[in-house]
Enzyme design. Sequence first.
Site, short mmCIF file in Angstrom:
data_model
loop_
_atom_site.label_atom_id
_atom_site.label_comp_id
_atom_site.label_asym_id
_atom_site.label_seq_id
_atom_site.Cartn_x
_atom_site.Cartn_y
_atom_site.Cartn_z
N GLU A 39 -29.75 24.63 -63.43
CA GLU A 39 -29.64 25.71 -64.43
C GLU A 39 -28.49 26.67 -64.07
OE1 GLU A 39 -30.53 27.39 -66.98
OE2 GLU A 39 -32.41 26.62 -67.78
N ARG A 131 -41.75 35.60 -64.34
CA ARG A 131 -40.68 35.44 -63.34
C ARG A 131 -39.35 35.69 -64.03
NH1 ARG A 131 -37.63 30.88 -64.28
NH2 ARG A 131 -38.65 28.98 -65.01
N ASN A 133 -35.52 34.85 -65.26
CA ASN A 133 -34.93 33.62 -65.79
C ASN A 133 -33.42 33.82 -65.92
OD1 ASN A 133 -35.48 30.93 -66.56
ND2 ASN A 133 -35.22 31.47 -68.71
N GLU A 151 -44.64 29.37 -66.19
CA GLU A 151 -44.97 28.11 -66.88
C GLU A 151 -46.25 27.52 -66.34
OE1 GLU A 151 -41.13 25.66 -67.96
OE2 GLU A 151 -40.88 26.73 -66.08
N ASN A 184 -33.39 33.63 -72.43
CA ASN A 184 -32.43 32.60 -72.01
C ASN A 184 -30.99 33.00 -72.29
OD1 ASN A 184 -33.01 30.27 -70.47
ND2 ASN A 184 -34.56 29.69 -71.96
N ASP A 236 -31.26 26.91 -75.24
CA ASP A 236 -31.50 27.38 -73.86
C ASP A 236 -30.30 28.21 -73.41
OD1 ASP A 236 -32.25 27.61 -71.20
OD2 ASP A 236 -33.15 25.66 -71.10
C1 BGC Z 1 -35.86 27.95 -68.82
C2 BGC Z 1 -36.29 27.49 -67.51
C3 BGC Z 1 -37.61 26.77 -67.71
C4 BGC Z 1 -37.33 25.58 -68.59
C5 BGC Z 1 -38.55 24.73 -68.81
C6 BGC Z 1 -35.69 26.78 -69.71
O1 BGC Z 1 -35.38 27.24 -70.97
O2 BGC Z 1 -34.69 28.67 -68.75
O3 BGC Z 1 -36.42 28.56 -66.65
O4 BGC Z 1 -38.20 26.41 -66.52
O5 BGC Z 1 -36.86 26.04 -69.81
O6 BGC Z 1 -39.49 25.38 -69.60
CA CA Z 2 -32.47 28.57 -69.18
#
Ligand code: BGC
Ligand code: CA
Length: 343
Positions: A39, A131, A133, A151, A184, A236
């Site tokens: 990521e 958390r 991101n 998650e 995101n 994303d």
């Molecule tokens: C998020 C991640 C997440 C993943 C799976 C992504 O959009 O940025 O942090 O773990 O999706 O859900």
């Molecule tokens: Ca992401």
Amino acid sequence: MRNAICKYVSLTCVLIVLIHSGETRMRVEKVTEPFGLSEGPHWNHRTQKLYFVDIYNQYIRRLDTATGVVTSAYVGHGPVSVVVPVDDTSDKLVAGSGKDLILVTWEGDEDSKKVPFKVLTSIESSSSDTRVNDGKVDSSGRFWIGTMGNEKLNGDVTPNQGSLYRIDDTLKPKKEITPVTISNGLAWNIDDNTFYYIDSPTRQIAAYDYDPNTGTISNKRIVFDLNKINIEGVPDGMTIDTDGNLWIAVYGGHHVIHVNPKTQKLLKKVKIPAENVTSVAFGGPLLDILYVTTAGHNLTAEQRKKTPYAGSVFAVKGLGVRGILANSFVMNEKQSDEEKSDE
Ligand code: BGC
Ligand code: CA
């Protein structure tokens, strides 16, 4: 002879079309081995290296695109969701980890089994089920970083637990957008007057007026809606090119999409050899290579067989566009010099 002339004419036409569309042959290359949840790609112009994270494996990784070598630093502080260099430094990085913003010391040339770090600030309270991101730094060096609900094992996320924060050199997080579910992609246009933002489950791209002096956002509107095009998955990570068009990773959609936020039109779909495409960033000396991260974790045996390189970083070349230099986090000297390890 006639045939030769025809051939020459049609070849010239093809070349002219290619030159006019500004596009040479587009190609997608795998540039790393598959990792877990890759990521947050960030091109460090100063070192000419690509940084990214492997969220649940808790690594900051660095790709030397000249040699193909990836070095990694383990962060013993929970999931690492984003990393950005500290301005004017060669071994200091700011990362989102757990619920906090941390300062990491890492030269990057060698692997580190447990990298030294200190917590700069807690973004959300320890009692929250969230958390940090995705995040990005604005033109004044302020870190914009979002949060999401933790998650569950099946990937579900409780809605509306997260927010988007802005953190300047006073290190006090200021809530800018709330509530959000999975904070995101973020991007600012080259004129620095518009901010684009993604809360993934909405499947929409929002735009705000942006004031670079105060760092304030206002006047939310929707500039693209994935519900209106034929694509699966959710938006994303995101970046922007110098033409003002957005490049958006589609998680669960096998693609990066190229979107004009002014006309709200889909310009292009770039197929990536992984289902869960997580984020994008321009890099390379000319900022004309689109680096794309993908997720390789939680795959079924069948998915792994179909997409053996899921989790790798890919480079898309020949797009005929360029990105904008990524900003580094601006810290006051005292905070960044203070050496301490929370190991
Ligand atoms: C998020 C991640 C997440 C993943 C799976 C992504 O959009 O940025 O942090 O773990 O999706 O859900
Ligand atoms: Ca992401």
